[in-house]
Design an enzyme around this catalytic site. Structure first.
Site, PDB file in Angstrom:
ATOM      1  N   GLY A 187       1.916  -1.682   7.476  1.00 18.11           N
ATOM      2  CA  GLY A 187       1.803  -0.357   6.851  1.00 18.11           C
ATOM      3  C   GLY A 187       0.411   0.249   6.903  1.00 18.11           C
ATOM      4  O   GLY A 187      -0.222   0.343   7.962  1.00 18.11           O
TER       5      GLY A 187
ATOM      6  N   VAL B 177      -4.611 -12.367  -2.075  1.00 16.19           N
ATOM      7  CA  VAL B 177      -5.648 -11.710  -2.882  1.00 16.19           C
ATOM      8  C   VAL B 177      -5.561 -12.043  -4.371  1.00 16.19           C
ATOM      9  O   VAL B 177      -6.481 -11.755  -5.126  1.00 16.19           O
ATOM     10  CB  VAL B 177      -5.655 -10.165  -2.697  1.00 16.19           C
ATOM     11  CG1 VAL B 177      -5.978  -9.790  -1.261  1.00 16.19           C
ATOM     12  CG2 VAL B 177      -4.347  -9.533  -3.166  1.00 16.19           C
TER      13      VAL B 177
ATOM     14  N   ASP C 266      -4.426 -10.998   4.854  1.00 21.08           N
ATOM     15  CA  ASP C 266      -3.072 -10.750   4.363  1.00 21.08           C
ATOM     16  C   ASP C 266      -2.495 -12.102   3.971  1.00 21.08           C
ATOM     17  O   ASP C 266      -2.937 -13.138   4.468  1.00 21.08           O
ATOM     18  CB  ASP C 266      -2.192 -10.097   5.443  1.00 21.08           C
ATOM     19  CG  ASP C 266      -1.011  -9.337   4.871  1.00 21.08           C
ATOM     20  OD1 ASP C 266      -1.046  -8.088   4.842  1.00 21.08           O
ATOM     21  OD2 ASP C 266      -0.038  -9.992   4.412  1.00 21.08           O
TER      22      ASP C 266
ATOM     23  N   ASN D 290      -6.756  -3.192  -0.347  1.00 26.06           N
ATOM     24  CA  ASN D 290      -5.577  -2.379  -0.029  1.00 26.06           C
ATOM     25  C   ASN D 290      -4.239  -3.060  -0.333  1.00 26.06           C
ATOM     26  O   ASN D 290      -3.237  -2.381  -0.520  1.00 26.06           O
ATOM     27  CB  ASN D 290      -5.654  -1.993   1.463  1.00 26.06           C
ATOM     28  CG  ASN D 290      -4.366  -1.395   1.967  1.00 26.06           C
ATOM     29  OD1 ASN D 290      -4.042  -0.242   1.674  1.00 26.06           O
ATOM     30  ND2 ASN D 290      -3.595  -2.192   2.702  1.00 26.06           N
TER      31      ASN D 290
ATOM     32  N   PRO E 249      -2.765   7.341  -1.642  1.00 25.31           N
ATOM     33  CA  PRO E 249      -1.735   7.785  -0.693  1.00 25.31           C
ATOM     34  C   PRO E 249      -0.567   8.446  -1.410  1.00 25.31           C
ATOM     35  O   PRO E 249      -0.210   8.070  -2.531  1.00 25.31           O
ATOM     36  CB  PRO E 249      -1.254   6.472  -0.040  1.00 25.31           C
ATOM     37  CG  PRO E 249      -2.262   5.431  -0.409  1.00 25.31           C
ATOM     38  CD  PRO E 249      -2.852   5.880  -1.714  1.00 25.31           C
ATOM     39  N   GLY E 250       0.027   9.424  -0.741  1.00 20.50           N
ATOM     40  CA  GLY E 250       1.370   9.885  -1.086  1.00 20.50           C
ATOM     41  C   GLY E 250       2.325   9.026  -0.280  1.00 20.50           C
ATOM     42  O   GLY E 250       1.984   7.892   0.089  1.00 20.50           O
TER      43      GLY E 250
ATOM     44  N   TYR F  10       4.427  -0.801 -11.209  1.00 18.37           N
ATOM     45  CA  TYR F  10       3.657  -0.112 -10.171  1.00 18.37           C
ATOM     46  C   TYR F  10       2.786   0.973 -10.806  1.00 18.37           C
ATOM     47  O   TYR F  10       1.577   1.038 -10.567  1.00 18.37           O
ATOM     48  CB  TYR F  10       4.606   0.481  -9.136  1.00 18.37           C
ATOM     49  CG  TYR F  10       3.908   0.926  -7.874  1.00 18.37           C
ATOM     50  CD1 TYR F  10       3.432   0.003  -6.955  1.00 18.37           C
ATOM     51  CD2 TYR F  10       3.705   2.280  -7.607  1.00 18.37           C
ATOM     52  CE1 TYR F  10       2.777   0.401  -5.790  1.00 18.37           C
ATOM     53  CE2 TYR F  10       3.059   2.691  -6.446  1.00 18.37           C
ATOM     54  CZ  TYR F  10       2.604   1.756  -5.542  1.00 18.37           C
ATOM     55  OH  TYR F  10       1.946   2.157  -4.398  1.00 18.37           O
TER      56      TYR F  10
ATOM     57  N   VAL G 293       3.954   7.149   2.558  1.00 20.84           N
ATOM     58  CA  VAL G 293       3.557   6.701   3.903  1.00 20.84           C
ATOM     59  C   VAL G 293       4.602   5.688   4.363  1.00 20.84           C
ATOM     60  O   VAL G 293       4.983   4.791   3.583  1.00 20.84           O
ATOM     61  CB  VAL G 293       2.156   6.044   3.880  1.00 20.84           C
ATOM     62  CG1 VAL G 293       1.796   5.524   5.273  1.00 20.84           C
ATOM     63  CG2 VAL G 293       1.095   7.034   3.400  1.00 20.84           C
TER      64      VAL G 293
END
Ligand code: NAI
Length: 268
Positions: A16, A59, A36, A85, A183-184, A151, A186
């Site tokens: 992504g 992470v 990742d 991210n 972000p919106g 979220y 994606v």
């Protein structure tokens, strides 16, 4: 900021937005350490890029993120850009979402960013070289949504954490800049497993609607990442590649709170 020859670390780089950022960074001549928790997908991503090292990292594990920082600083001498991210979605009714899913949301979305800050900021300060930390929140970090409380709550936290970090680095007059990436929609894998194994029928149509909306109106990660690097090049704190997804919501929200109006949400 000119990008050629700079160094960057990107978490959540196997898919992504993170993958898009990695590809765009490589195009701009940036040397990369990619992280990742999905080691196989990460390897594939790094193999396809000219100067990228894959460092499988969860992470949520502070010592793993410390190791990531160690590897990156050893490789580059210094890290010019850090992208915190990695993030996960969780959907459902607040009281029905499994405790493990709540915990994971907090551990990845907030803890992951915090681990990045803890591991990289002291090393960046010690180097004293200009650097930038970009934390990925979401337009959802400015307006909560029902059926995805973990979220919403964690992305609000990322917005707060990032602004606090900016203030602290300003107070120290440190050469480390900060950006908040919001972000919106994606196109990515974020909705591939939003239930963590638990599917509630009330949530299904909501998720289907969101998936449909992202499929129809979502940006592709590549142009999205291009917009992000352009904003970094301009030295921007607020990185909002899709203002149309944020600005009307912010205005409506501001009006609601100013007028002490009740939040109201109806499906469909
Ligand atoms: P994605 O699911 O395609 O990519 C996320 C990556 O993070 C995956 O490769 C995954 O393996 C990795 N990851 C998850 N947990 C991890 C952990 N504990 N340690 C290391 N890596 C981990 O999703 P997407 O959309 O690319 O998400 C990236 C960021 O963008 C997230 O923070 C997300 O919340 C945010 N975002 C995404 C939006 C969208 O519409 N796609 C909208 C707003 C924000």
């Amino acid at each position: 900021m000119g990008f050629e020859g700079k160094s960057a670390v990107i978490t959540g780089a196997a898919s992504g937005i993170g993958l898009g950022l990695a590809q765009e960074a490589a195009k701009r001549g940036i040397r990369l350490v990619l992280a990742d928790r999905d080691a196989a997908a990460l390897e594939t991503a790094a193999d396809a890029l000219p100067d990228a090292l894959a460092v499988p990292t969860d992470v949520t594990d502070a010592s793993a993120v410390e190791r990531l920082a160690e590897v990156a600083f050893d490789r580059f001498g210094t890290v010019d850009l850090l992208f915190n991210n990695a993030g996960i979605m969780a959907t459902g009714l607040s009281w029905e979402i499994a405790p493990a899913r709540w915990d994971a949301s907090i551990a990845v979305n907030v803890g992951g960013v915090l681990n990045g800050i803890r591991a990289f900021v002291p090393r960046m300060l010690a180097k004293g070289a200009p650097a930038r930390i970009v934390n990925t929140a979401s337009v959802g970090g400015f307006g909560p949504s029902p059926l995805m409380a973990p979220y919403s709550a964690t992305k609000f936290a990322v917005v707060a954490l990032t602004e606090a970090l900016k203030g602290e680095l300003d107070m120290l007059e440190a050469p480390i800049a900060v950006s908040l990436l919001a972000p919106g929609p994606v196109r990515s894998a974020i909705f591939d497993d939003p239930f963590g194994g638990e599917i509630h029928p009330a949530t299904q149509s909501f998720v289907d609607t969101l998936r449909g909306m992202i499929g129809q109106h979502g940006m592709d990660p590549q142009p999205f990442a291009e917009a992000v690097f352009d904003a970094i090049g301009r030295g921007e704190y607020w990185i909002v590649p899709q203002p149309e997804a944020l600005d009307p919501m912010l205005e409506q929200r501001h009006r609601m709170i100013r007028d002490r109006a009740e939040p109201h949400f109806a499906l469909g």
